[in-house]
Scaffold this motif. Structure first.
Motif, mmCIF file in Angstrom:
data_model
loop_
_atom_site.group_PDB
_atom_site.id
_atom_site.type_symbol
_atom_site.label_atom_id
_atom_site.label_comp_id
_atom_site.label_asym_id
_atom_site.label_seq_id
_atom_site.Cartn_x
_atom_site.Cartn_y
_atom_site.Cartn_z
ATOM 1 N N LEU A 16 0.831 -1.198 0.000
ATOM 2 C CA LEU A 16 0.000 0.000 0.000
ATOM 3 C C LEU A 16 0.870 1.255 0.000
ATOM 4 O O LEU A 16 0.556 2.233 -0.685
ATOM 5 C CB LEU A 16 -0.934 0.012 1.212
ATOM 6 N N SER A 17 1.958 1.227 0.749
ATOM 7 C CA SER A 17 2.827 2.406 0.783
ATOM 8 C C SER A 17 3.378 2.712 -0.599
ATOM 9 O O SER A 17 3.457 3.882 -1.004
ATOM 10 C CB SER A 17 3.966 2.204 1.788
ATOM 11 N N LEU A 18 3.769 1.693 -1.338
ATOM 12 C CA LEU A 18 4.297 1.885 -2.690
ATOM 13 C C LEU A 18 3.218 2.368 -3.646
ATOM 14 O O LEU A 18 3.434 3.285 -4.454
ATOM 15 C CB LEU A 18 4.909 0.585 -3.187
ATOM 16 N N ILE A 33 9.910 6.982 1.731
ATOM 17 C CA ILE A 33 9.338 6.052 2.711
ATOM 18 C C ILE A 33 10.341 5.798 3.834
ATOM 19 O O ILE A 33 11.538 5.643 3.592
ATOM 20 C CB ILE A 33 8.940 4.739 2.009
ATOM 21 N N VAL A 34 9.821 5.759 5.063
ATOM 22 C CA VAL A 34 10.641 5.516 6.250
ATOM 23 C C VAL A 34 10.175 4.226 6.916
ATOM 24 O O VAL A 34 8.994 4.075 7.246
ATOM 25 C CB VAL A 34 10.543 6.694 7.246
ATOM 26 N N ASN A 35 11.093 3.312 7.129
ATOM 27 C CA ASN A 35 10.776 2.023 7.733
ATOM 28 C C ASN A 35 10.477 2.150 9.227
ATOM 29 O O ASN A 35 11.168 2.858 9.962
ATOM 30 C CB ASN A 35 11.966 1.072 7.539
ATOM 31 N N ALA A 36 9.432 1.447 9.673
ATOM 32 C CA ALA A 36 9.093 1.390 11.097
ATOM 33 C C ALA A 36 8.919 -0.060 11.545
ATOM 34 O O ALA A 36 8.087 -0.373 12.391
ATOM 35 C CB ALA A 36 7.833 2.186 11.402
ATOM 36 N N ASP A 37 9.711 -0.949 10.966
ATOM 37 C CA ASP A 37 9.773 -2.350 11.391
ATOM 38 C C ASP A 37 11.126 -2.551 12.062
ATOM 39 O O ASP A 37 12.174 -2.428 11.419
ATOM 40 C CB ASP A 37 9.625 -3.272 10.186
ATOM 41 N N ALA A 38 11.120 -2.865 13.355
ATOM 42 C CA ALA A 38 12.367 -2.918 14.119
ATOM 43 C C ALA A 38 13.367 -3.894 13.529
ATOM 44 O O ALA A 38 14.578 -3.635 13.524
ATOM 45 C CB ALA A 38 12.058 -3.275 15.568
ATOM 46 N N MET A 39 12.911 -5.031 13.016
ATOM 47 C CA MET A 39 13.842 -6.043 12.541
ATOM 48 C C MET A 39 14.367 -5.747 11.137
ATOM 49 O O MET A 39 15.392 -6.284 10.737
ATOM 50 C CB MET A 39 13.193 -7.430 12.593
ATOM 51 N N ARG A 57 11.370 -1.794 -4.575
ATOM 52 C CA ARG A 57 11.048 -0.477 -4.015
ATOM 53 C C ARG A 57 10.583 0.513 -5.082
ATOM 54 O O ARG A 57 10.258 1.656 -4.783
ATOM 55 C CB ARG A 57 12.258 0.078 -3.249
ATOM 56 N N ARG A 58 10.544 0.087 -6.331
ATOM 57 C CA ARG A 58 9.962 0.850 -7.457
ATOM 58 C C ARG A 58 10.624 2.219 -7.648
ATOM 59 O O ARG A 58 9.979 3.189 -8.069
ATOM 60 C CB ARG A 58 8.458 1.019 -7.288
ATOM 61 N N GLY A 59 11.879 2.324 -7.271
ATOM 62 C CA GLY A 59 12.592 3.580 -7.453
ATOM 63 C C GLY A 59 12.275 4.632 -6.409
ATOM 64 O O GLY A 59 12.755 5.777 -6.518
#
Length: 319
Positions: A16-18, A33-39, A57-59
């Motif tokens: 959805l973010s993409l 986009i900024v990751n919010a998954d700790a692992m 990541r579609r560029g």
């Protein structure tokens, strides 16, 4: 404005973010986009975290992926600083930041005005020595006496978090609170989008996802991470999927036992995520399988989503 996409594992947050980012880019609005998954912070932990490859990541620029070694400790306070710095820089470039992930406290530390107490090295060393001598059970009992809510959330076996909770109580004289307030104060104007999937559809989807992790080679990935020192990592070594794959590498678990254990833990984790995110009162919830989910999300972004609230006293959150 900050856009945050939340929800339990397996609901399609990254997709959805993409999709949303591409729709905004089509309008001439840059997005990062900024990751919010700790692992997903960890280098080399790709298969078990469903981390997007560079091609996937579609560029679109992504931040806070592959920023830690598996021997590094991930803390919410450090993440909050790094994520807010990234978001501020994205906004300065004229782009829209989209925060995406399912690590509830990590998301909350960025979106809401959480303040983290400091640490006292001497006090921490004393408590860690007591943990070593007394074991987590007695530390849990001590925390129950001074902060039963924190004890209930942490449980009797997580020694690291028990030590931190007791440290905060001694430092501040206040409970170790990492729960959301009833009426949160936003760090900045934000749109909160939540993805949800009915449990009867999510459970088999999660089980199948774990099986795909094994087919894709998580055991080989875990074997490589042994050479990188994952067994010495406080955070990374406990990651769901990797801990079980490492058990298979060591011979303490069969493949079927490792898969079954990972499936059980993943389902349990998803339930905790659902409980956490449903407390986000101003979240716009979208059915993950809805054919118009992208249009729904875009419409809510256009409406402005959540608004900032008047400042008020917040509970103290612990890293």
């Amino acid at each position: 404005m900050l856009i945050a996409i939340v929800g339990s594992t397996g609901t399609g947050k990254s997709e959805l973010s993409l999709d949303l980012a591409e729709r905004l880019i089509e309008r001439g609005q840059p997005v990062e986009i900024v990751n919010a998954d700790a692992m997903q912070l960890y280098r080399g932990m790709d298969i078990g975290t469903a981390k997007l490859t560079l091609a996937e990541r579609r560029g679109i620029p992504h931040h806070l992926l592959d920023v830690l070694d598996v021997t590094d400790e991930a803390t919410v306070s450090n993440y909050q600083t790094d994520a807010r710095t990234a978001i501020t820089e994205i906004a300065r470039r004229g782009a829209v930041p989209i925060l995406v992930g399912g690590s509830g406290l990590y998301v909350s530390s960025v979106v809401f005005d959480f303040q983290f107490p400091g640490t006292d090295p001497m006090l921490r060393a004393r408590l860690e020595a007591e943990l070593l001598n007394m074991g987590p059970g007695l530390m849990y009992s001590r925390l129950q006496a001074v902060d039963p809510q924190a004890a209930l959330r942490i449980g009797p076996s997580n020694g690291r978090r028990l030590v931190r909770a007791l440290e905060i109580v001694e430092l501040t004289g206040a409970p170790h609170l990492a729960a959301l307030p009833d009426e949160p104060v936003y760090w900045q104007p934000s749109v909160l989008l939540g993805l949800r999937t009915p449990r009867e559809r999510l459970t088999p989807r999660l089980d199948a996802r774990v099986e795909r992790m094994w087919t894709a080679g998580i055991v080989d990935e875990a074997r490589d991470l042994l050479a990188a020192g994952i067994e010495n990592g406080i955070t990374a070594s406990r990651a769901i999927g990797y801990a079980q794959a490492l058990g298979q590498v060591r011979g303490t678990l069969s493949e079927s036992e490792a898969i079954e254990a990972t499936q059980q833990l993943t389902r349990r984790y998803a339930r905790r995520q659902v409980s956490w995110f449903k407390r986000y009162a101003h979240t716009h919830w979208i059915e993950s399988d809805a054919p118009d989910r992208v249009e729904d999300a875009l419409a809510h972004v256009d409406r402005g989503g959540a608004t900032s609230f008047a400042p008020q006293n917040l509970p103290v959150a612990a890293p």
